[in-house]
Design a protein around this motif. Structure first.
Motif, mmCIF file in Angstrom:
data_model
loop_
_atom_site.group_PDB
_atom_site.id
_atom_site.type_symbol
_atom_site.label_atom_id
_atom_site.label_comp_id
_atom_site.label_asym_id
_atom_site.label_seq_id
_atom_site.Cartn_x
_atom_site.Cartn_y
_atom_site.Cartn_z
ATOM 1 N N GLY A 84 3.622 13.511 -0.391
ATOM 2 C CA GLY A 84 3.294 14.380 -1.511
ATOM 3 C C GLY A 84 1.825 14.734 -1.606
ATOM 4 N N ASP A 85 1.573 15.858 -2.276
ATOM 5 C CA ASP A 85 0.208 16.338 -2.438
ATOM 6 C C ASP A 85 -0.620 15.438 -3.332
ATOM 7 O OD1 ASP A 85 0.894 19.921 -2.400
ATOM 8 O OD2 ASP A 85 0.863 18.404 -0.839
ATOM 9 N N ARG A 86 0.021 14.676 -4.207
ATOM 10 C CA ARG A 86 -0.739 13.851 -5.128
ATOM 11 C C ARG A 86 -1.115 12.499 -4.533
ATOM 12 N NH1 ARG A 86 2.741 12.730 -10.225
ATOM 13 N NH2 ARG A 86 2.950 14.996 -10.112
ATOM 14 N N GLU A 87 -0.639 12.257 -3.311
ATOM 15 C CA GLU A 87 -0.905 10.966 -2.695
ATOM 16 C C GLU A 87 -2.369 10.805 -2.315
ATOM 17 O OE1 GLU A 87 3.008 9.415 -2.740
ATOM 18 O OE2 GLU A 87 1.177 8.480 -2.046
ATOM 19 N N THR A 88 -2.896 9.618 -2.486
ATOM 20 C CA THR A 88 -4.261 9.306 -2.087
ATOM 21 C C THR A 88 -4.324 9.109 -0.582
ATOM 22 O OG1 THR A 88 -4.719 8.256 -4.201
ATOM 23 C CG2 THR A 88 -6.147 7.666 -2.346
ATOM 24 N N GLN A 89 -5.303 9.714 0.047
ATOM 25 C CA GLN A 89 -5.537 9.515 1.465
ATOM 26 C C GLN A 89 -6.574 8.405 1.638
ATOM 27 O OE1 GLN A 89 -6.323 13.146 3.631
ATOM 28 N NE2 GLN A 89 -4.838 14.289 2.401
ATOM 29 N N TYR A 90 -6.283 7.474 2.516
ATOM 30 C CA TYR A 90 -7.176 6.357 2.814
ATOM 31 C C TYR A 90 -7.750 6.564 4.208
ATOM 32 C CZ TYR A 90 -5.105 4.328 -1.315
ATOM 33 O OH TYR A 90 -4.698 4.124 -2.604
ATOM 34 N N PHE A 91 -9.072 6.488 4.267
ATOM 35 C CA PHE A 91 -9.768 6.875 5.481
ATOM 36 C C PHE A 91 -10.172 5.677 6.340
ATOM 37 C CE2 PHE A 91 -10.684 11.428 5.254
ATOM 38 C CZ PHE A 91 -10.222 11.701 3.979
ATOM 39 N N GLY A 92 -10.196 5.909 7.633
ATOM 40 C CA GLY A 92 -10.762 4.956 8.564
ATOM 41 C C GLY A 92 -12.269 5.128 8.658
ATOM 42 N N PHE B 172 -10.497 19.572 7.520
ATOM 43 C CA PHE B 172 -9.153 19.277 7.986
ATOM 44 C C PHE B 172 -8.917 19.799 9.395
ATOM 45 C CE2 PHE B 172 -4.634 18.759 7.809
ATOM 46 C CZ PHE B 172 -4.090 19.895 8.385
ATOM 47 N N ILE C 206 -4.497 13.709 -11.497
ATOM 48 C CA ILE C 206 -3.219 14.322 -11.138
ATOM 49 C C ILE C 206 -2.681 15.117 -12.323
ATOM 50 C CG2 ILE C 206 -0.845 13.879 -10.399
ATOM 51 C CD1 ILE C 206 -2.992 13.341 -8.277
ATOM 52 N N PHE D 117 -3.610 12.157 8.804
ATOM 53 C CA PHE D 117 -4.470 13.342 8.845
ATOM 54 C C PHE D 117 -5.668 13.065 9.757
ATOM 55 C CE2 PHE D 117 -2.577 15.188 4.996
ATOM 56 C CZ PHE D 117 -2.045 14.060 4.380
ATOM 57 N N LEU E 44 -14.730 7.223 4.327
ATOM 58 C CA LEU E 44 -14.706 7.538 2.909
ATOM 59 C C LEU E 44 -13.862 6.518 2.154
ATOM 60 C CD1 LEU E 44 -15.427 10.285 4.346
ATOM 61 C CD2 LEU E 44 -14.449 11.379 2.334
ATOM 62 N N TYR F 61 -9.609 14.635 10.437
ATOM 63 C CA TYR F 61 -10.679 15.483 9.924
ATOM 64 C C TYR F 61 -11.868 15.428 10.890
ATOM 65 C CZ TYR F 61 -8.331 15.393 5.357
ATOM 66 O OH TYR F 61 -7.426 15.529 4.332
ATOM 67 N N TYR G 126 -14.501 10.659 -3.569
ATOM 68 C CA TYR G 126 -14.658 9.637 -2.542
ATOM 69 C C TYR G 126 -16.144 9.311 -2.409
ATOM 70 C CZ TYR G 126 -9.895 10.334 -0.724
ATOM 71 O OH TYR G 126 -8.527 10.396 -0.565
ATOM 72 N N TYR H 246 -2.221 17.518 10.532
ATOM 73 C CA TYR H 246 -1.436 16.659 9.643
ATOM 74 C C TYR H 246 -0.099 16.318 10.294
ATOM 75 C CZ TYR H 246 1.962 15.933 5.810
ATOM 76 O OH TYR H 246 2.967 15.467 5.011
ATOM 77 N N ARG I 133 -7.032 19.716 -4.031
ATOM 78 C CA ARG I 133 -5.797 20.134 -3.381
ATOM 79 C C ARG I 133 -5.029 20.957 -4.393
ATOM 80 N NH1 ARG I 133 -2.320 15.702 0.106
ATOM 81 N NH2 ARG I 133 -1.567 17.141 1.684
ATOM 82 N N LYS J 64 -8.837 9.772 -8.926
ATOM 83 C CA LYS J 64 -8.198 11.076 -8.789
ATOM 84 C C LYS J 64 -7.631 11.534 -10.118
ATOM 85 C CE LYS J 64 -3.688 9.281 -7.233
ATOM 86 N NZ LYS J 64 -2.718 9.251 -6.086
ATOM 87 N N TYR K 180 -5.102 19.130 -7.862
ATOM 88 C CA TYR K 180 -5.272 17.698 -7.777
ATOM 89 C C TYR K 180 -6.731 17.506 -7.355
ATOM 90 C CZ TYR K 180 -0.155 17.341 -7.575
ATOM 91 O OH TYR K 180 1.194 17.429 -7.843
#
Lengths: 114, 115
Positions: free
Chosen positions: B99-107, B45, A51, B33, A44, B35, A36, B48, A94, A49, A32
């Motif tokens: 899930g691994d395909r999920e987008t991570q949104y950062f602060g 990382f 997939i 997560f 970020l 970092y 960013y 989690y 990933r 992405k 994946y």
């Protein structure tokens, strides 16, 4: 182990010209892939992405990226750069084969000149 | 809709001091997560959470680092007896699902400077 390489510390482009920010990756399985962008003193922001499916992925602000499995690359592109695109760009990977963390490259600074 | 928020935004600590960094994820996000981003580097990382369970803490650099998410929402990263090498930006991210395909949104991150 998975890894990401962004071979250019900095990319310079004139406004209106096309831009490319390079990314290559290494994973044991299939990846994946994420891009960013980071503006000064901010977190970020997600751009796009990959997939599965179409190798050309379109994202926010006119950016797109092409997944190339044979070259293990996921270069970020935009047909016409804007001065406001100037920022730090991160590629991340990933491994989809089982649980893995998100691994980032070192980042590429994009400078768009007027 | 609010994004991920972090506080404080900046923290200056004397070496040996304990610090606590807070993260408020996007409401309803299951995964959280942490970092660490050193100057001129990409985020690395740390740990989690899935809801309140800490499923991976393999990235924590030493036993001085501790994270918790007791009610599956807000998380705190605590650093005990801070050292100069702890100076970095600490980023929190959340994603809707596990899930691994999920987008991570950062602060926006907390910039920690240890003197």
């Amino acid at each position: 182990a998975q890894s990401v390489a962004q071979p250019e510390d900095q990319v310079n482009v004139a406004e209106g010209n096309p831009l490319t920010v390079k990314c290559t990756y290494s994973v044991s399985g299939n990846p994946y892939l994420f891009w960013y962008v980071q503006y000064p003193n901010r977190g970020l922001q997600f751009l796009l992405k990959y997939i599965t499916g179409d190798n050309l992925v379109k994202g926010s602000y006119g950016f797109e990226a092409e997944f190339n499995k044979s070259q293990t690359s996921f270069h970020l592109k935009k047909p016409s750069a804007l001065v406001s695109d100037s920022a730090l760009y991160f590629c991340a990977v990933r491994d989809r084969g089982g649980y893995s963390t998100l691994t980032f490259g070192k980042g590429t600074m994009l400078l768009v000149s007027p | 809709g609010a994004g991920v928020s972090q506080s404080p935004r900046y923290k200056v600590a004397k070496r040996g001091q304990d610090v606590a960094l807070r993260c408020d994820p996007i409401s309803g996000h299951v995964s959280l997560f942490w970092y660490q981003q050193a100057l001129g580097q990409g985020p690395e990382f740390l740990t989690y959470f899935q809801n309140e369970a800490q499923l991976d803490k393999s990235g924590l650099p030493s036993d001085r680092f501790f994270a918790e998410r007791p009610e599956g929402s807000v998380s705190t990263l605590k650093i005990q007896r801070t050292q100069q090498e702890d100076s970095a930006v600490y980023l929190c991210a959340s994603s809707l699902g596990p899930g691994d395909r999920e987008t991570q949104y950062f602060g926006p991150g907390t910039r920690l400077l240890v003197l």
